[in-house]
Motif scaffolding. Structure first.
Motif, PDB file in Angstrom:
ATOM      1  N   THR A  76      -7.751 -11.936   3.701  1.00  0.00           N
ATOM      2  CA  THR A  76      -6.268 -12.803   4.179  1.00  0.00           C
ATOM      3  C   THR A  76      -5.864 -13.308   2.882  1.00  0.00           C
ATOM      4  O   THR A  76      -4.487 -13.034   2.736  1.00  0.00           O
ATOM      5  CB  THR A  76      -6.931 -13.728   5.323  1.00  0.00           C
ATOM      6  OG1 THR A  76      -7.386 -13.069   6.303  1.00  0.00           O
ATOM      7  CG2 THR A  76      -5.812 -14.594   5.686  1.00  0.00           C
ATOM      8  N   TYR A 100      -3.917 -10.365   1.034  1.00  0.00           N
ATOM      9  CA  TYR A 100      -2.847 -10.097   1.739  1.00  0.00           C
ATOM     10  C   TYR A 100      -1.736 -11.042   1.439  1.00  0.00           C
ATOM     11  O   TYR A 100      -0.421 -10.563   1.031  1.00  0.00           O
ATOM     12  CB  TYR A 100      -3.006  -9.997   3.134  1.00  0.00           C
ATOM     13  CG  TYR A 100      -3.471  -8.605   3.700  1.00  0.00           C
ATOM     14  CD1 TYR A 100      -3.809  -7.414   3.220  1.00  0.00           C
ATOM     15  CD2 TYR A 100      -4.442  -8.581   5.057  1.00  0.00           C
ATOM     16  CE1 TYR A 100      -4.094  -6.448   3.586  1.00  0.00           C
ATOM     17  CE2 TYR A 100      -5.176  -7.647   5.295  1.00  0.00           C
ATOM     18  CZ  TYR A 100      -4.964  -6.388   4.574  1.00  0.00           C
ATOM     19  OH  TYR A 100      -5.711  -5.050   5.159  1.00  0.00           O
ATOM     20  N   VAL A 103       0.240 -12.834   6.946  1.00  0.00           N
ATOM     21  CA  VAL A 103      -1.143 -12.591   7.481  1.00  0.00           C
ATOM     22  C   VAL A 103      -1.381 -13.080   9.000  1.00  0.00           C
ATOM     23  O   VAL A 103      -2.174 -12.917   9.458  1.00  0.00           O
ATOM     24  CB  VAL A 103      -1.954 -13.589   6.565  1.00  0.00           C
ATOM     25  CG1 VAL A 103      -1.934 -13.070   5.036  1.00  0.00           C
ATOM     26  CG2 VAL A 103      -1.560 -14.960   6.382  1.00  0.00           C
ATOM     27  N   ALA A 118      -1.898  -6.970   9.377  1.00  0.00           N
ATOM     28  CA  ALA A 118      -2.829  -7.998   8.763  1.00  0.00           C
ATOM     29  C   ALA A 118      -3.832  -8.396   9.843  1.00  0.00           C
ATOM     30  O   ALA A 118      -5.198  -8.832   9.564  1.00  0.00           O
ATOM     31  CB  ALA A 118      -2.100  -9.146   8.000  1.00  0.00           C
ATOM     32  N   ALA A 128      -7.881  -7.947  10.352  1.00  0.00           N
ATOM     33  CA  ALA A 128      -8.826  -9.117  10.304  1.00  0.00           C
ATOM     34  C   ALA A 128      -9.607  -9.097  11.577  1.00  0.00           C
ATOM     35  O   ALA A 128     -10.688  -9.485  11.754  1.00  0.00           O
ATOM     36  CB  ALA A 128      -8.017 -10.494  10.295  1.00  0.00           C
TER      37      ALA A 128
END
Length: 161
Positions: A75, A78, A85, A90, A94
Motif C-alpha cells: 500500500t 502504491y 490506494v 490497489a 490488497a
C-alpha cells in the motif's frame, strides 16, 4: 525306600512350583514396569501434541503479522507511486493479499491440528497397549503352575512312588 523316593519327588515338585511362582512374579513385575513405561510415553506424546498446537498458534500469528506487513508495504509503495490506494486495483490487490494470507494461516492451523491429532492417536495406542499389558500381567501363569504342581503331587501320592 519307596517313601523316601516319594518324599524326594514331592520336594522336587514343590521346588519346581516355587521356581514357577518366582518366575510368574518376575514376569508380572516386568509387565507392570513395561506398562508404566508405555504410560510415560503416552504422556510425552500428549505433551508433544500440546506443544505442536502452541507452535502452530505462534506460526499463525507470525504469518498474519507478515501478511499485514506485506499489505502495508504494498500500500505504501502504491501511494508513493501516486496510485490511489483506497479504490480500484490497489484495493483488489490488497484484498487478494489478505485472502492469501488467511489461506496460509489456515494451512498452518490445519497442519498443526493434524500433527497434534496424530500424536494424540499415538498416545491413545500406547495407553491401550499399557492397559493390555497390565491386564495380562501375571494372569494365568501362577495358576497354571499351581494346578500343574497339585496334579503332580496328587499323582505321586496315588502311586506311592
Amino acid at each position: 525306600m519307596g517313601s523316601l523316593t516319594t518324599v524326594m519327588n514331592a520336594a522336587s515338585i514343590t521346588m519346581g512350583a516355587a521356581q514357577n511362582y518366582q518366575n510368574a512374579q518376575y514376569q508380572s513385575a516386568a509387565a507392570k514396569l513395561n506398562a508404566d513405561v508405555l504410560e510415560t510415553q503416552a504422556a510425552r506424546k500428549e505433551l508433544e501434541a500440546e506443544e505442536t498446537l502452541a507452535i502452530g498458534r505462534l506460526n499463525q500469528a507470525e504469518h498474519v503479522a507478515q501478511g499485514r506487513l506485506d499489505i502495508a508495504s504494498r500500500t505504501a509503495a502504491y501511494a508513493a507511486s501516486g496510485v490511489k490506494v483506497n479504490e480500484g486495483s490497489a484495493v483488489d490487490v490488497a484484498a487478494d493479499q489478505a485472502a492469501w494470507s488467511e489461506y496460509g494461516r489456515q494451512k498452518i492451523e490445519y497442519g498443526a491440528a493434524l500433527e497434534s491429532w496424530g500424536l494424540r492417536y499415538d498416545a491413545a495406542l500406547l495407553r491401550q497397549e499399557a492397559s493390555n499389558v497390565r491386564a495380562g500381567a501375571g494372569t494365568g501363569s501362577g495358576l497354571v503352575a499351581a494346578i500343574g504342581t497339585g496334579t503332580k503331587l496328587a499323582g505321586l501320592l496315588e502311586t506311592g512312588d
